[in-house]
Design a protein around this motif. Structure first.
Motif, PDB file in Angstrom:
ATOM      1  N   LEU A  31       4.413 -21.974   6.074  1.00  0.00           N
ATOM      2  CA  LEU A  31       3.095 -22.135   5.380  1.00  0.00           C
ATOM      3  C   LEU A  31       3.241 -21.089   4.379  1.00  0.00           C
ATOM      4  N   ALA A  32       2.742 -20.499   4.337  1.00  0.00           N
ATOM      5  CA  ALA A  32       2.449 -18.914   3.461  1.00  0.00           C
ATOM      6  C   ALA A  32       3.545 -19.003   2.446  1.00  0.00           C
ATOM      7  N   ALA A  33       4.648 -18.609   3.322  1.00  0.00           N
ATOM      8  CA  ALA A  33       5.650 -18.570   2.196  1.00  0.00           C
ATOM      9  C   ALA A  33       5.644 -19.758   0.335  1.00  0.00           C
ATOM     10  N   HIS A  34       5.810 -20.964   1.318  1.00  0.00           N
ATOM     11  CA  HIS A  34       4.988 -22.566   0.332  1.00  0.00           C
ATOM     12  C   HIS A  34       4.144 -22.480  -0.632  1.00  0.00           C
ATOM     13  N   SER A  35       3.110 -21.647  -0.265  1.00  0.00           N
ATOM     14  CA  SER A  35       1.851 -21.878  -0.943  1.00  0.00           C
ATOM     15  C   SER A  35       2.183 -21.462  -1.786  1.00  0.00           C
ATOM     16  N   LEU A  36       2.878 -19.217  -1.815  1.00  0.00           N
ATOM     17  CA  LEU A  36       2.385 -18.538  -3.039  1.00  0.00           C
ATOM     18  C   LEU A  36       2.996 -18.834  -4.148  1.00  0.00           C
ATOM     19  N   GLY A  37       3.754 -19.730  -4.348  1.00  0.00           N
ATOM     20  CA  GLY A  37       4.707 -20.044  -5.137  1.00  0.00           C
ATOM     21  C   GLY A  37       3.539 -20.850  -6.286  1.00  0.00           C
ATOM     22  N   PRO A  38       2.853 -22.194  -5.266  1.00  0.00           N
ATOM     23  CA  PRO A  38       1.797 -22.520  -6.018  1.00  0.00           C
ATOM     24  C   PRO A  38       0.477 -22.582  -6.138  1.00  0.00           C
ATOM     25  N   ILE A  39      -0.296 -21.675  -5.644  1.00  0.00           N
ATOM     26  CA  ILE A  39      -1.153 -20.359  -5.524  1.00  0.00           C
ATOM     27  C   ILE A  39      -1.327 -19.362  -6.454  1.00  0.00           C
ATOM     28  N   GLY A  40      -0.397 -18.654  -7.015  1.00  0.00           N
ATOM     29  CA  GLY A  40       0.311 -18.147  -8.129  1.00  0.00           C
ATOM     30  C   GLY A  40       0.213 -18.372  -9.398  1.00  0.00           C
ATOM     31  N   GLU A  41       1.091 -19.885  -9.612  1.00  0.00           N
ATOM     32  CA  GLU A  41       0.817 -20.880 -10.573  1.00  0.00           C
ATOM     33  C   GLU A  41      -0.316 -20.983 -10.815  1.00  0.00           C
ATOM     34  N   ALA A  42      -1.311 -21.409 -10.278  1.00  0.00           N
ATOM     35  CA  ALA A  42      -2.307 -21.556 -10.272  1.00  0.00           C
ATOM     36  C   ALA A  42      -3.202 -20.479 -11.709  1.00  0.00           C
ATOM     37  N   VAL A  43      -2.798 -18.816 -10.620  1.00  0.00           N
ATOM     38  CA  VAL A  43      -3.766 -17.580 -11.333  1.00  0.00           C
ATOM     39  C   VAL A  43      -3.185 -17.640 -12.594  1.00  0.00           C
ATOM     40  N   GLU A  44      -1.773 -17.407 -13.151  1.00  0.00           N
ATOM     41  CA  GLU A  44      -1.322 -17.438 -14.117  1.00  0.00           C
ATOM     42  C   GLU A  44      -1.622 -18.562 -15.404  1.00  0.00           C
ATOM     43  N   LEU A  45      -2.010 -19.660 -14.915  1.00  0.00           N
ATOM     44  CA  LEU A  45      -3.203 -20.637 -15.606  1.00  0.00           C
ATOM     45  C   LEU A  45      -4.165 -19.409 -15.828  1.00  0.00           C
ATOM     46  N   LEU A  46      -4.738 -19.362 -14.651  1.00  0.00           N
ATOM     47  CA  LEU A  46      -6.405 -19.365 -14.862  1.00  0.00           C
ATOM     48  C   LEU A  46      -5.969 -17.354 -16.433  1.00  0.00           C
ATOM     49  N   LEU A  47      -4.905 -16.814 -15.854  1.00  0.00           N
ATOM     50  CA  LEU A  47      -4.883 -15.365 -16.285  1.00  0.00           C
ATOM     51  C   LEU A  47      -4.381 -15.920 -18.338  1.00  0.00           C
ATOM     52  N   ALA A  48      -4.042 -16.619 -18.667  1.00  0.00           N
ATOM     53  CA  ALA A  48      -3.080 -16.809 -19.505  1.00  0.00           C
ATOM     54  C   ALA A  48      -4.194 -17.678 -20.657  1.00  0.00           C
ATOM     55  N   ALA A  49      -4.817 -17.867 -19.703  1.00  0.00           N
ATOM     56  CA  ALA A  49      -6.361 -18.881 -20.986  1.00  0.00           C
ATOM     57  C   ALA A  49      -7.559 -17.097 -20.751  1.00  0.00           C
ATOM     58  N   GLY A  50      -7.598 -16.614 -20.167  1.00  0.00           N
ATOM     59  CA  GLY A  50      -8.015 -15.117 -20.633  1.00  0.00           C
ATOM     60  C   GLY A  50      -7.591 -14.105 -21.845  1.00  0.00           C
ATOM     61  N   ARG A  51      -6.136 -14.417 -21.703  1.00  0.00           N
ATOM     62  CA  ARG A  51      -5.641 -13.436 -22.421  1.00  0.00           C
ATOM     63  C   ARG A  51      -5.849 -14.087 -23.598  1.00  0.00           C
ATOM     64  N   SER A  52      -5.405 -15.607 -23.713  1.00  0.00           N
ATOM     65  CA  SER A  52      -5.117 -15.978 -24.939  1.00  0.00           C
ATOM     66  C   SER A  52      -5.928 -16.514 -25.522  1.00  0.00           C
ATOM     67  N   ALA A  53      -7.846 -15.550 -25.208  1.00  0.00           N
ATOM     68  CA  ALA A  53      -8.792 -15.553 -25.552  1.00  0.00           C
ATOM     69  C   ALA A  53      -9.328 -14.326 -25.649  1.00  0.00           C
ATOM     70  N   GLY A  54      -8.720 -13.501 -25.408  1.00  0.00           N
ATOM     71  CA  GLY A  54      -8.597 -12.043 -25.285  1.00  0.00           C
ATOM     72  C   GLY A  54     -10.182 -11.859 -24.691  1.00  0.00           C
ATOM     73  N   SER A  55     -10.426 -12.705 -23.730  1.00  0.00           N
ATOM     74  CA  SER A  55     -11.002 -11.991 -22.777  1.00  0.00           C
ATOM     75  C   SER A  55     -10.969 -10.986 -21.537  1.00  0.00           C
TER      76      SER A  55
END
Length: 200
Positions: free
Chosen positions: A131-155
């Motif tokens: 379960l941990a191995a298969h959930s890491l990818g989707p959760i990582g993608e969600a984190v990256e989505l949030l971080l990318a939005a913040g990087r684009s906004a400069g925040s």
């Protein structure tokens, strides 16, 4: 035209409607089972399937048709929690600035961590590792989505990777409810401040 004689057309239509209603009932029962199991998994002692059925107001036969074993149910509770967590990221970004979306998502992570801790404690080691191995990818993608939005906004800092955040929030599933309640909000706020570009 339906292609059926008139006397059969109504029967076919009723059969289709009946099948659709049965599927809808099955989905509702499944959702009720998962909600009840999610609540009960936090209770002391082993999760009992008869307790889940009682909490849902359904027969044990109905529960077993959806989840033949306790482990099947716990696995689906966890997967459902991961799906909800991942889906929350774009929803929050649609209604909040990136830093606020990240902070709100971290609140959701704290709830997920409770489920993860209790499910992983209740299933076989091989199951929770899978379960941990298969959930890491989707959760990582969600984190990256949030971080990318913040990087684009400069925040949000440009040097932070999704894996950094996952490592930092990993402690949430390793503490008990009392400590999570007392320290969690403050420590997650510290994490948000550390990710934020100063002055933004």
């Amino acid at each position: 035209m339906s292609g059926y004689p008139d006397e059969l057309s109504g029967h076919v239509s009723a059969s289709v409607k009946g099948a659709a209603a049965s599927r809808a009932d099955a989905r509702r029962n499944r959702d009720r089972i998962l909600r009840a199991a999610r609540d009960l998994v936090h209770e002391p002692g082993e999760l009992k399937l008869n307790a889940v059925a009682k909490a849902c107001g359904i027969g044990q036969g109905t529960l077993y048709r959806h989840f033949p074993t306790r482990e099947d149910l716990l696995v689906e509770v966890y997967r459902n929690e991961v799906d909800d967590l991942v889906a929350a990221a774009p929803r929050l970004l649609a209604t909040h600035p990136p830093v606020a979306a990240l902070a709100a998502w971290f609140d959701r992570v704290a709830a997920y961590a409770r489920v993860k801790r209790d499910v992983f404690a209740a299933v076989e080691a091989a199951t929770w590792r899978d379960l941990a191995a298969h959930s890491l990818g989707p959760i990582g993608e969600a984190v990256e989505l949030l971080l990318a939005a913040g990087r684009s906004a400069g925040s949000i800092r440009a040097d932070v990777e999704a894996r950094d955040v996952i490592v930092l929030i990993g402690w949430l599933s390793r503490v008990d409810d009392a400590e999570l309640d007392s320290r969690g909000p403050r420590l997650l706020a510290v994490l948000v401040d550390g990710l934020r570009v100063p002055g933004r």
